[in-house]
Design an enzyme around this catalytic site. Structure first.
Site, PDB file in Angstrom:
ATOM      1  N   THR A  76       0.838  -1.202   0.000  1.00  0.00           N
ATOM      2  CA  THR A  76       0.000   0.000   0.000  1.00  0.00           C
ATOM      3  C   THR A  76       0.872   1.250   0.000  1.00  0.00           C
ATOM      4  O   THR A  76       0.652   2.185  -0.786  1.00  0.00           O
ATOM      5  CB  THR A  76      -0.940  -0.003   1.225  1.00  0.00           C
ATOM      6  N   GLN A 183       0.829 -10.147  -5.518  1.00  0.00           N
ATOM      7  CA  GLN A 183       0.344 -11.533  -5.447  1.00  0.00           C
ATOM      8  C   GLN A 183       1.198 -12.514  -6.251  1.00  0.00           C
ATOM      9  O   GLN A 183       0.854 -13.698  -6.312  1.00  0.00           O
ATOM     10  CB  GLN A 183      -1.108 -11.609  -5.955  1.00  0.00           C
ATOM     11  N   SER A 203       5.098  -7.425  -1.289  1.00  0.00           N
ATOM     12  CA  SER A 203       4.836  -7.322   0.145  1.00  0.00           C
ATOM     13  C   SER A 203       5.117  -8.658   0.826  1.00  0.00           C
ATOM     14  O   SER A 203       4.673  -9.710   0.361  1.00  0.00           O
ATOM     15  CB  SER A 203       3.370  -6.933   0.332  1.00  0.00           C
ATOM     16  N   ALA A 204       5.849  -8.619   1.950  1.00  0.00           N
ATOM     17  CA  ALA A 204       6.305  -9.860   2.590  1.00  0.00           C
ATOM     18  C   ALA A 204       5.163 -10.737   3.107  1.00  0.00           C
ATOM     19  O   ALA A 204       5.232 -11.961   3.032  1.00  0.00           O
ATOM     20  CB  ALA A 204       7.274  -9.533   3.731  1.00  0.00           C
ATOM     21  N   HIS A 205       4.089 -10.109   3.626  1.00  0.00           N
ATOM     22  CA  HIS A 205       3.069 -10.944   4.285  1.00  0.00           C
ATOM     23  C   HIS A 205       2.207 -11.740   3.301  1.00  0.00           C
ATOM     24  O   HIS A 205       1.403 -12.575   3.710  1.00  0.00           O
ATOM     25  CB  HIS A 205       2.203 -10.111   5.235  1.00  0.00           C
ATOM     26  N   THR A 244      13.823   4.616  10.864  1.00  0.00           N
ATOM     27  CA  THR A 244      14.693   3.514  11.267  1.00  0.00           C
ATOM     28  C   THR A 244      14.204   2.211  10.658  1.00  0.00           C
ATOM     29  O   THR A 244      13.018   1.896  10.720  1.00  0.00           O
ATOM     30  CB  THR A 244      14.713   3.404  12.808  1.00  0.00           C
ATOM     31  N   CYS A 329     -10.074  -6.319   1.969  1.00  0.00           N
ATOM     32  CA  CYS A 329      -9.991  -4.907   2.337  1.00  0.00           C
ATOM     33  C   CYS A 329     -11.358  -4.265   2.433  1.00  0.00           C
ATOM     34  O   CYS A 329     -11.531  -3.304   3.171  1.00  0.00           O
ATOM     35  CB  CYS A 329      -9.158  -4.151   1.317  1.00  0.00           C
TER      36      CYS A 329
HETATM   37  C1  PLP Z   1      -2.329  -7.254  -0.354  1.00  0.00           C
HETATM   38  C2  PLP Z   1      -2.251  -6.469  -1.577  1.00  0.00           C
HETATM   39  C3  PLP Z   1      -1.897  -5.117  -1.562  1.00  0.00           C
HETATM   40  C4  PLP Z   1      -1.637  -4.376  -0.274  1.00  0.00           C
HETATM   41  O1  PLP Z   1      -0.440  -4.822   0.320  1.00  0.00           O
HETATM   42  P1  PLP Z   1      -0.067  -4.483   1.823  1.00  0.00           P
HETATM   43  O2  PLP Z   1       1.365  -4.876   1.924  1.00  0.00           O
HETATM   44  O3  PLP Z   1      -0.967  -5.322   2.675  1.00  0.00           O
HETATM   45  O4  PLP Z   1      -0.267  -3.024   2.024  1.00  0.00           O
HETATM   46  C5  PLP Z   1      -1.785  -4.461  -2.760  1.00  0.00           C
HETATM   47  N1  PLP Z   1      -2.033  -5.083  -3.929  1.00  0.00           N
HETATM   48  C6  PLP Z   1      -2.366  -6.383  -3.984  1.00  0.00           C
HETATM   49  C7  PLP Z   1      -2.592  -7.032  -5.302  1.00  0.00           C
HETATM   50  C8  PLP Z   1      -2.491  -7.118  -2.816  1.00  0.00           C
HETATM   51  O5  PLP Z   1      -2.841  -8.398  -2.884  1.00  0.00           O
END
Ligand code: PLP
Length: 384
Positions: A76, A183, A203-205, A244, A329
């Protein structure tokens, strides 16, 4: 703790941290706790070295140079920074931006912000399969277009956009391509040079790393892309993202990248077999229809429409299974999925659709269990 029989099938919303990732992170909370910017002593240098190693690991995942990446709090943030700063910096070339209606809300709302500032935003449609119309795109792009924003893998349907073709059309007009690839890692081969993206985020998660850490790729050569910071302060990340560094998270992100790169092929074929089994059952016996292109799709995602059933009823009848309606979301508000809307499904079809997403820790038992539980809930709901 969750009960053992709890079935997590919402990997596109977030993933658990891989135990191997957690293991490498832990010492960085309390033993190697140095500030990576405080390199006058060995504790700080140890943290800086760990960050350096992680940056290499994340770069290898997408095949860029390590000085083309900055760490952010996630996708994001990276999306906000990329879109707002391209808008500001390239405004002398033009004020036109192109994106698609099926993009993530972070992209759509970042574009809408620029629209309020006087930019012109073309939001293109996708077809029933979730795919873009490249001829329409070619007709829409002009010499005033400064940015095209297109996602690689759709979070709701798993549909893969033809980014290489979009990049060629974009570059022919001297415009820049931002790609939301959140993704994609671990689900397909991701090479930023093959794709032709000028900016890209991950994004790591979403790939078995921790929450709150991600990366923005900013191309340094052919062309050299210039962006501006969202956060200013101590000048971290070459002045592009002060604050940081979250060293434990960065270390986890690096390890998660390494594991994804090593395993994606094997993992993809295993998950693909499980999804095929699940989809066969839910379509032939459950009467479901798969939403989105069957050919251009990653292996873990299944978006299915059940005629005559409300997804919210199906979900409340199956509390031991974690699946989603639309996107996570917006699930706080029962708003119909903007992605399925963009694909042209009617409101009955959208309200009857669920997203099931598999992942690294999904087993055959999970899938046979899900088939049984969902199958009987569907039958009961249909009897009414
Ligand atoms: C999860 C997701 C985001 C947002 O990522 P965050 O790291 O949770 O802010 C943006 N784009 C896509 C396609 C996602 O699946």
């Amino acid at each position: 703790m969750l009960p053992n029989e709890y079935l997590y099938l919402d990997y596109n919303a977030t993933t658990p941290v891989d135990p191997l990732v957690l293991q490498v992170m832990i010492p960085f909370f309390n033993v190697h706790f140095g500030n990576a910017a405080s390199t006058t002593h060995s504790l700080g240098r140890f943290a800086a070295d760990a960050v350096h190693k992680s940056r290499e690991q994340v770069s290898q995942l997408i095949n860029c140079e390590s000085n083309e990446l900055i760490f952010t709090s996630g996708s994001t943030e990276a999306i906000n920074q990329a879109i707002s700063s391209i808008g500001a910096i390239y405004r002398s070339k033009g004020r036109h931006i192109i994106t698609w209606k099926s993009e993530h809300k972070a992209v759509l709302e970042s574009c809408e912000r620029l629209e309020k500032l006087g930019y012109q935003v073309s939001m293109l449609s996708v077809n029933r399969e979730g795919m873009p119309d490249l001829e329409e795109f070619e007709k829409t792009i002009t010499n005033e277009t400064i940015l095209v924003s297109a996602m690689l893998v759709n979070n709701e349907t798993g549909v893969i956009f033809p980014i290489e073709a979009i990049a060629k059309i974009t570059h022919a007009k001297n415009s820049l391509l931002f790609c939301d690839a959140t993704q994609a890692p671990g689900k397909m081969h991701v090479d930023v040079n093959e794709l032709g993206a000028d900016l890209m985020c991950i994004s790591a998660h979403k790939m078995y790393g921790p929450k709150g850490i991600g990366a923005l790729f900013i191309r340094r050569k052919n062309p050299r892309v210039v962006i501006e910071p969202l956060l200013v302060g101590g000048g971290h990340e070459r002045g592009l993202r002060s604050g940081t560094l979250n060293v434990p998270a960065i270390v986890g992100f690096g390890e998660a990248s390494k594991i994804s790169l090593e395993n994606y092929w094997e993992e993809g074929s295993r998950i693909s077999r499980l999804r095929t089994l699940l989809e066969q059952e839910l379509t032939t016996n459950g009467g479901g229809y798969v939403n989105g292109s069957i050919r251009n799709r990653v292996a873990n995602t299944s978006n299915i429409y059940f005629e005559g059933i409300r997804a919210t009823d199906l979900i409340s009848k199956t509390p031991s299974i974690a699946i989603a309606t639309g996107s996570a979301c917006t699930s706080a508000l029962p708003e119909p999925s903007h992605v399925l809307t963009a694909m042209g499904l009617n409101s009955k079809q959208i309200m009857g659709s669920v997203r099931i997403s598999l992942g690294r820790f999904t087993t055959m038992e999970d899938i046979t269990g899900a088939i049984k539980i969902l199958g009987s809930a569907i039958n009961k709901l249909r009897e009414k």
